[in-house]
Design a protein around this motif. Sequence first.
Motif, PDB file in Angstrom:
ATOM      1  N   SER A 261       0.821  -1.219   0.000  1.00  0.00           N
ATOM      2  CA  SER A 261       0.000   0.000   0.000  1.00  0.00           C
ATOM      3  C   SER A 261       0.851   1.264   0.000  1.00  0.00           C
ATOM      4  CB  SER A 261      -0.946  -0.014   1.196  1.00  0.00           C
ATOM      5  OG  SER A 261      -0.204  -0.134   2.399  1.00  0.00           O
ATOM      6  N   GLY A 262       1.976   1.228  -0.746  1.00  0.00           N
ATOM      7  CA  GLY A 262       2.725   2.459  -1.008  1.00  0.00           C
ATOM      8  C   GLY A 262       2.205   3.073  -2.300  1.00  0.00           C
ATOM      9  N   ILE A 263       2.969   4.007  -2.852  1.00  0.00           N
ATOM     10  CA  ILE A 263       2.520   4.695  -4.078  1.00  0.00           C
ATOM     11  C   ILE A 263       2.281   3.700  -5.215  1.00  0.00           C
ATOM     12  CG2 ILE A 263       4.870   5.230  -4.891  1.00  0.00           C
ATOM     13  CD1 ILE A 263       3.812   7.942  -5.865  1.00  0.00           C
ATOM     14  N   ALA A 264       3.115   2.648  -5.300  1.00  0.00           N
ATOM     15  CA  ALA A 264       2.972   1.684  -6.403  1.00  0.00           C
ATOM     16  C   ALA A 264       1.692   0.868  -6.241  1.00  0.00           C
ATOM     17  CB  ALA A 264       4.197   0.773  -6.463  1.00  0.00           C
ATOM     18  N   GLY A 265       1.482   0.312  -5.050  1.00  0.00           N
ATOM     19  CA  GLY A 265       0.319  -0.544  -4.826  1.00  0.00           C
ATOM     20  C   GLY A 265      -0.993   0.224  -4.908  1.00  0.00           C
TER      21      GLY A 265
ATOM     22  N   GLU B  93      10.583   0.064   8.754  1.00  0.00           N
ATOM     23  CA  GLU B  93      10.724  -1.360   9.102  1.00  0.00           C
ATOM     24  C   GLU B  93      10.020  -2.318   8.140  1.00  0.00           C
ATOM     25  OE1 GLU B  93       7.104  -1.483  12.407  1.00  0.00           O
ATOM     26  OE2 GLU B  93       9.004  -2.464  12.835  1.00  0.00           O
ATOM     27  N   ILE B  94       9.099  -1.805   7.316  1.00  0.00           N
ATOM     28  CA  ILE B  94       8.409  -2.699   6.364  1.00  0.00           C
ATOM     29  C   ILE B  94       9.291  -3.060   5.162  1.00  0.00           C
ATOM     30  CG2 ILE B  94       6.021  -2.044   6.934  1.00  0.00           C
ATOM     31  CD1 ILE B  94       7.597  -0.587   3.854  1.00  0.00           C
ATOM     32  N   ALA B  95      10.431  -2.342   4.988  1.00  0.00           N
ATOM     33  CA  ALA B  95      11.238  -2.512   3.765  1.00  0.00           C
ATOM     34  C   ALA B  95      12.172  -3.715   3.889  1.00  0.00           C
ATOM     35  CB  ALA B  95      12.025  -1.235   3.472  1.00  0.00           C
TER      36      ALA B  95
ATOM     37  N   GLN C 244      10.504  12.683   1.527  1.00  0.00           N
ATOM     38  CA  GLN C 244      10.509  14.099   1.908  1.00  0.00           C
ATOM     39  C   GLN C 244      10.591  15.006   0.686  1.00  0.00           C
ATOM     40  OE1 GLN C 244      13.986  14.462   4.393  1.00  0.00           O
ATOM     41  NE2 GLN C 244      13.006  13.558   6.181  1.00  0.00           N
ATOM     42  N   GLY C 245      11.662  14.810  -0.103  1.00  0.00           N
ATOM     43  CA  GLY C 245      12.115  15.809  -1.075  1.00  0.00           C
ATOM     44  C   GLY C 245      11.163  16.149  -2.191  1.00  0.00           C
ATOM     45  N   GLY C 246      10.620  15.145  -2.896  1.00  0.00           N
ATOM     46  CA  GLY C 246       9.725  15.432  -4.008  1.00  0.00           C
ATOM     47  C   GLY C 246       9.899  14.475  -5.164  1.00  0.00           C
TER      48      GLY C 246
ATOM     49  N   PHE D  63      21.637   4.412  -1.571  1.00  0.00           N
ATOM     50  CA  PHE D  63      21.569   4.918  -0.190  1.00  0.00           C
ATOM     51  C   PHE D  63      21.424   6.431  -0.209  1.00  0.00           C
ATOM     52  CE2 PHE D  63      23.582   0.861   0.161  1.00  0.00           C
ATOM     53  CZ  PHE D  63      23.094   0.346   1.348  1.00  0.00           C
ATOM     54  N   HIS D  64      20.603   6.948   0.706  1.00  0.00           N
ATOM     55  CA  HIS D  64      20.565   8.403   0.863  1.00  0.00           C
ATOM     56  C   HIS D  64      21.913   8.832   1.438  1.00  0.00           C
ATOM     57  CE1 HIS D  64      15.997   8.162   1.106  1.00  0.00           C
ATOM     58  NE2 HIS D  64      16.240   9.022   0.148  1.00  0.00           N
ATOM     59  N   PRO D  65      22.595   9.781   0.817  1.00  0.00           N
ATOM     60  CA  PRO D  65      23.922  10.165   1.332  1.00  0.00           C
ATOM     61  C   PRO D  65      23.874  10.861   2.695  1.00  0.00           C
ATOM     62  CG  PRO D  65      23.612  10.930  -0.931  1.00  0.00           C
ATOM     63  CD  PRO D  65      22.280  10.457  -0.454  1.00  0.00           C
TER      64      PRO D  65
ATOM     65  N   THR E 211      -2.001  -5.531   2.699  1.00  0.00           N
ATOM     66  CA  THR E 211      -0.788  -4.877   3.178  1.00  0.00           C
ATOM     67  C   THR E 211      -0.451  -5.413   4.566  1.00  0.00           C
ATOM     68  OG1 THR E 211       0.310  -2.730   3.331  1.00  0.00           O
ATOM     69  CG2 THR E 211      -1.958  -2.804   4.147  1.00  0.00           C
ATOM     70  N   LYS E 212       0.866  -5.551   4.855  1.00  0.00           N
ATOM     71  CA  LYS E 212       1.211  -6.344   6.046  1.00  0.00           C
ATOM     72  C   LYS E 212       1.019  -5.605   7.367  1.00  0.00           C
ATOM     73  CE  LYS E 212       6.246  -5.736   5.603  1.00  0.00           C
ATOM     74  NZ  LYS E 212       7.511  -6.448   5.434  1.00  0.00           N
ATOM     75  N   LYS E 213       0.988  -4.265   7.326  1.00  0.00           N
ATOM     76  CA  LYS E 213       0.723  -3.509   8.568  1.00  0.00           C
ATOM     77  C   LYS E 213      -0.500  -2.633   8.311  1.00  0.00           C
ATOM     78  CE  LYS E 213       4.704  -4.560  10.753  1.00  0.00           C
ATOM     79  NZ  LYS E 213       5.469  -4.402  11.925  1.00  0.00           N
TER      80      LYS E 213
ATOM     81  N   ASN F  53      -2.925  -5.527   7.966  1.00  0.00           N
ATOM     82  CA  ASN F  53      -2.339  -6.563   8.836  1.00  0.00           C
ATOM     83  C   ASN F  53      -2.449  -7.955   8.214  1.00  0.00           C
ATOM     84  OD1 ASN F  53      -1.696  -4.666  10.920  1.00  0.00           O
ATOM     85  ND2 ASN F  53      -3.907  -4.559  11.288  1.00  0.00           N
ATOM     86  N   THR F  54      -2.215  -8.007   6.921  1.00  0.00           N
ATOM     87  CA  THR F  54      -2.302  -9.273   6.179  1.00  0.00           C
ATOM     88  C   THR F  54      -0.982  -9.470   5.441  1.00  0.00           C
ATOM     89  OG1 THR F  54      -4.660  -8.928   5.927  1.00  0.00           O
ATOM     90  CG2 THR F  54      -3.645 -10.529   4.440  1.00  0.00           C
ATOM     91  N   PHE F  55      -0.291 -10.535   5.786  1.00  0.00           N
ATOM     92  CA  PHE F  55       1.078 -10.734   5.305  1.00  0.00           C
ATOM     93  C   PHE F  55       1.089 -11.693   4.116  1.00  0.00           C
ATOM     94  CE2 PHE F  55       5.307 -12.421   5.186  1.00  0.00           C
ATOM     95  CZ  PHE F  55       6.123 -11.413   5.650  1.00  0.00           C
TER      96      PHE F  55
END
Length: 305
Positions: free
Chosen positions: A10-14, A198-200, A44-46, A223-225, A31-33, A148-150
Amino acid sequence: MKIDFVVIGSGIAGLNAALNVAETGKVLLITKKRLIQSSTNFAQGGIAAVLNKTDNFKKHVKDTLIAGCFHNDKNAVEFMVKNGPRAIKKLIHIGVKFDICNKSICLTREGGHTKNRIAYSGDRTGEEIEKTLIKTVKKNPRITILENTFALDLIVKNKTCFGVQVIHGNKIKNVFARAVVLATGGIGQIYQYTTNPEIATGDGIAMAVRAGAEVKDMEFIQFHPTALAMPRKPLFLLSESLRGEGAILINSAGERFMKKAHKLAELAPRDIVAREIYQQQKSGPVYLDISHKKPEFIRKRFPKI
Ligand SMILES: Cc1cc2nc3c(=O)[nH]c(=O)nc-3n(C[C@H](O)[C@H](O)[C@H](O)COP(=O)(O)OP(=O)(O)OC[C@H]3O[C@@H](n4cnc5c(N)ncnc54)[C@H](O)[C@@H]3O)c2cc1C
């Protein structure tokens, strides 16, 4: 249980996938949570897209290929760049509010981009998008949501996917569908230091591999620098848009080191900035300095940070 489509995540893609496939059938979104728990909600950024006349698709494609050291799938890059403006318009249409400057969408700069092409909503762009998409999905009568469904594993026979096995309410259940969309996000949590929530945990990638799918380029994890150097999990991101607004990186000797490392300095592609910071940290802490900006500007532009 049997349904037309199952979307996992259930992020932007889902959420987007659920809205799109709901035009042709009934959808189960699992979605698992809770729905909101996603990397998307942390962004954050855009979002980068060609949104004004000083920019064009050719430049955005070129910047993306350079940032990817030309290892990119060129067709995928072109598809993303050409469809970017349309995707932003669609988000605006469902109610996402991007910041407005002089009657147009405000655009800032981020790493690897030679043009200002990042549309944002303060420093909480992801939250604005996630909340608006959730509202839209909840209003759609063709979409059933299971929180809450994994998702455990895909149900596959003779190289065909027939559905997904899930854990719901301490029970394992099979859901059969015409198509299953894996939108389970990234894998940042396998690393000691990450800005990812933590879901990643890469569940979808693992499911796909177990089902016999091929994966590629798995060694390219971005990685975010810059994150706040505090013992906290996940690390608190210091958005690249701070550097887009002119923040500079300083080493423990007080020197600005990125100018020597790359012609785009602090706005070089992320892998280059991250490696340079790593080298500098061997001799002491690294600072992100935005003291040239007035406190009022920082409070208004980056209220969360
Ligand atoms: C701190 C931070 C800042 C960022 N800033 C930006 C930015 O400014 N601009 C930008 O373009 N990108 C940014 N990103 C990256 C961007 O947020 C992600 O690329 C994007 O949100 C990924 O979306 P997604 O839908 O693929 O995955 P996610 O948003 O992570 O959604 C994955 C979903 O899948 C669910 N899921 C996972 N496994 C299972 C399972 N087994 N069963 C059921 N559900 C499951 C999760 O719970 C979650 O709902 C940022 C990322 C982070 C972490």
